[in-house]
Scaffold this motif. Structure first.
Motif, PDB file in Angstrom:
ATOM      1  N   THR A  39       0.842  -1.187   0.000  1.00  0.00           N
ATOM      2  CA  THR A  39       0.000   0.000   0.000  1.00  0.00           C
ATOM      3  C   THR A  39       0.877   1.238   0.000  1.00  0.00           C
ATOM      4  O   THR A  39       2.091   1.157   0.183  1.00  0.00           O
ATOM      5  CB  THR A  39      -0.934   0.039   1.221  1.00  0.00           C
ATOM      6  OG1 THR A  39      -0.146   0.122   2.409  1.00  0.00           O
ATOM      7  CG2 THR A  39      -1.801  -1.207   1.293  1.00  0.00           C
ATOM      8  N   SER A  40       0.260   2.385  -0.194  1.00  0.00           N
ATOM      9  CA  SER A  40       1.024   3.633  -0.188  1.00  0.00           C
ATOM     10  C   SER A  40       0.312   4.652   0.682  1.00  0.00           C
ATOM     11  O   SER A  40      -0.897   4.853   0.549  1.00  0.00           O
ATOM     12  CB  SER A  40       1.190   4.190  -1.611  1.00  0.00           C
ATOM     13  OG  SER A  40      -0.073   4.403  -2.222  1.00  0.00           O
ATOM     14  N   GLY A  41       1.058   5.267   1.586  1.00  0.00           N
ATOM     15  CA  GLY A  41       0.521   6.344   2.398  1.00  0.00           C
ATOM     16  C   GLY A  41      -0.516   5.917   3.414  1.00  0.00           C
ATOM     17  O   GLY A  41      -1.379   6.707   3.785  1.00  0.00           O
ATOM     18  N   VAL A  42      -0.455   4.661   3.877  1.00  0.00           N
ATOM     19  CA  VAL A  42      -1.424   4.153   4.842  1.00  0.00           C
ATOM     20  C   VAL A  42      -0.698   3.706   6.095  1.00  0.00           C
ATOM     21  O   VAL A  42       0.324   3.017   6.024  1.00  0.00           O
ATOM     22  CB  VAL A  42      -2.228   2.972   4.246  1.00  0.00           C
ATOM     23  CG1 VAL A  42      -3.209   2.423   5.266  1.00  0.00           C
ATOM     24  CG2 VAL A  42      -2.961   3.411   2.996  1.00  0.00           C
ATOM     25  N   ARG A  47       4.063  28.230  -4.657  1.00  0.00           N
ATOM     26  CA  ARG A  47       4.409  27.538  -5.894  1.00  0.00           C
ATOM     27  C   ARG A  47       3.203  27.346  -6.808  1.00  0.00           C
ATOM     28  O   ARG A  47       3.345  26.879  -7.935  1.00  0.00           O
ATOM     29  CB  ARG A  47       5.021  26.176  -5.559  1.00  0.00           C
ATOM     30  CG  ARG A  47       6.266  26.280  -4.685  1.00  0.00           C
ATOM     31  CD  ARG A  47       6.649  24.961  -4.045  1.00  0.00           C
ATOM     32  NE  ARG A  47       6.994  23.940  -5.017  1.00  0.00           N
ATOM     33  CZ  ARG A  47       7.412  22.713  -4.703  1.00  0.00           C
ATOM     34  NH1 ARG A  47       7.552  22.387  -3.420  1.00  0.00           N
ATOM     35  NH2 ARG A  47       7.705  21.845  -5.635  1.00  0.00           N
ATOM     36  N   ASN A  48       2.001  27.669  -6.273  1.00  0.00           N
ATOM     37  CA  ASN A  48       0.762  27.519  -7.019  1.00  0.00           C
ATOM     38  C   ASN A  48       0.597  26.093  -7.535  1.00  0.00           C
ATOM     39  O   ASN A  48       0.238  25.845  -8.692  1.00  0.00           O
ATOM     40  CB  ASN A  48       0.691  28.500  -8.186  1.00  0.00           C
ATOM     41  CG  ASN A  48      -0.721  28.591  -8.772  1.00  0.00           C
ATOM     42  OD1 ASN A  48      -1.703  28.427  -8.048  1.00  0.00           O
ATOM     43  ND2 ASN A  48      -0.818  28.832 -10.068  1.00  0.00           N
ATOM     44  N   GLU A  49       0.854  25.129  -6.644  1.00  0.00           N
ATOM     45  CA  GLU A  49       0.722  23.736  -7.045  1.00  0.00           C
ATOM     46  C   GLU A  49       0.442  22.861  -5.827  1.00  0.00           C
ATOM     47  O   GLU A  49       0.649  23.261  -4.679  1.00  0.00           O
ATOM     48  CB  GLU A  49       1.979  23.242  -7.752  1.00  0.00           C
ATOM     49  CG  GLU A  49       3.221  23.214  -6.884  1.00  0.00           C
ATOM     50  CD  GLU A  49       4.462  22.746  -7.645  1.00  0.00           C
ATOM     51  OE1 GLU A  49       5.351  22.148  -7.012  1.00  0.00           O
ATOM     52  OE2 GLU A  49       4.532  22.969  -8.870  1.00  0.00           O
ATOM     53  N   ILE A  50      -0.047  21.673  -6.102  1.00  0.00           N
ATOM     54  CA  ILE A  50      -0.301  20.680  -5.068  1.00  0.00           C
ATOM     55  C   ILE A  50       0.989  19.913  -4.815  1.00  0.00           C
ATOM     56  O   ILE A  50       1.671  19.488  -5.752  1.00  0.00           O
ATOM     57  CB  ILE A  50      -1.420  19.726  -5.503  1.00  0.00           C
ATOM     58  CG1 ILE A  50      -2.729  20.513  -5.660  1.00  0.00           C
ATOM     59  CG2 ILE A  50      -1.607  18.593  -4.510  1.00  0.00           C
ATOM     60  CD1 ILE A  50      -3.801  19.750  -6.373  1.00  0.00           C
ATOM     61  N   VAL A  51       1.318  19.733  -3.549  1.00  0.00           N
ATOM     62  CA  VAL A  51       2.560  19.065  -3.173  1.00  0.00           C
ATOM     63  C   VAL A  51       2.212  17.760  -2.458  1.00  0.00           C
ATOM     64  O   VAL A  51       1.388  17.741  -1.538  1.00  0.00           O
ATOM     65  CB  VAL A  51       3.418  19.958  -2.257  1.00  0.00           C
ATOM     66  CG1 VAL A  51       4.703  19.236  -1.874  1.00  0.00           C
ATOM     67  CG2 VAL A  51       3.717  21.283  -2.925  1.00  0.00           C
ATOM     68  N   GLY A  52       2.858  16.679  -2.855  1.00  0.00           N
ATOM     69  CA  GLY A  52       2.618  15.408  -2.196  1.00  0.00           C
ATOM     70  C   GLY A  52       1.418  14.681  -2.775  1.00  0.00           C
ATOM     71  O   GLY A  52       0.775  15.134  -3.720  1.00  0.00           O
ATOM     72  N   PRO A  53       1.091  13.532  -2.181  1.00  0.00           N
ATOM     73  CA  PRO A  53      -0.021  12.721  -2.681  1.00  0.00           C
ATOM     74  C   PRO A  53      -1.387  13.330  -2.382  1.00  0.00           C
ATOM     75  O   PRO A  53      -1.524  14.118  -1.451  1.00  0.00           O
ATOM     76  CB  PRO A  53       0.141  11.382  -1.951  1.00  0.00           C
ATOM     77  CG  PRO A  53       0.805  11.775  -0.659  1.00  0.00           C
ATOM     78  CD  PRO A  53       1.746  12.908  -1.019  1.00  0.00           C
TER      79      PRO A  53
END
Length: 205
Positions: free
Chosen positions: A48-51, A191-197
């Protein structure tokens, strides 16, 4: 403070390695060659990822309550689980492990069966003794599906009547409901962006 509207582009080729559907798919894959094999929470967590590991253990306990898994305390492993039943897909489960139909599933089934419908008519059609779908929830689901291109607006709303919709034949994709998800993300205004998952969870009902 001015609100920020973000348009997220989702890569449909990138699977989401989390959630009960993913957990169950991994469990089936890990035990497919040897139906007597056991798995541990760590085995599942590594796929899994990020759990958090605690979340994985909670899901294993719930699947055991529902009768899909059995915990083997005397196997010599810190935690070992054996598959008892192997359906391809799991139903929605309550906290005590009982199979329940989600509001979105009930509404999607009703949408596929109905012709032209309003949000209130959909709520009535989707509701049962065990599951009550409110007109507010139905209206939210209808508007989301309409915006996504699933529904055709048959009749516009007026002060005296609700809008009516119909499922487009080309968007009758199958029995599983399109799920409305709530995203949790980190947005960096510098940065006007989404960072990370981006984490997504299903909106109820």
């Amino acid at each position: 403070v001015m609100s920020i509207v973000l348009a997220l582009k989702v890569d449909t080729a990138q699977p989401i390695h989390r959630g009960r559907d993913h957990f169950w798919s991994v469990i089936r894959d890990l035990t497919d060659a040897d139906r007597s094999a056991t798995i541990s929470a760590m085995d599942l967590w590594r796929c899994t990822s990020g759990v958090d590991l605690s979340t994985v253990r909670k899901e294993l306990r719930l699947l055991a309550k529902a009768g899909y898994l059995e915990k083997l305390s005397a196997s010599g492993e810190p935690d070992a689980w054996r598959v008892l039943r192997r359906p391809t897909r799991l139903p929605s489960l309550s906290k005590d492990g009982h199979a329940v139909q989600s509001g979105q599933a009930a509404m999607w089934t009703a949408i596929r069966a109905l012709g032209s419908f309003s949000a209130t008519e959909l709520a009535v059609s989707a509701s049962t003794e065990e599951l009550a779908v409110s007109p507010v929830a139905a209206k939210s689901y209808v508007l989301r599906l309409a915006k996504a291109g699933y529904l055709k607006l048959e009749r516009k709303a007026t002060p005296k009547r609700q809008a009516h919709y119909r499922l487009k034949p080309s968007m009758n994709s199958g029995p599983l409901p399109p799920k409305i998800l709530r995203a949790k993300l980190v947005y960096d205004p510098n940065r006007n962006e989404i960072v990370g998952p981006v984490d997504a969870e299903e909106v109820s009902p």
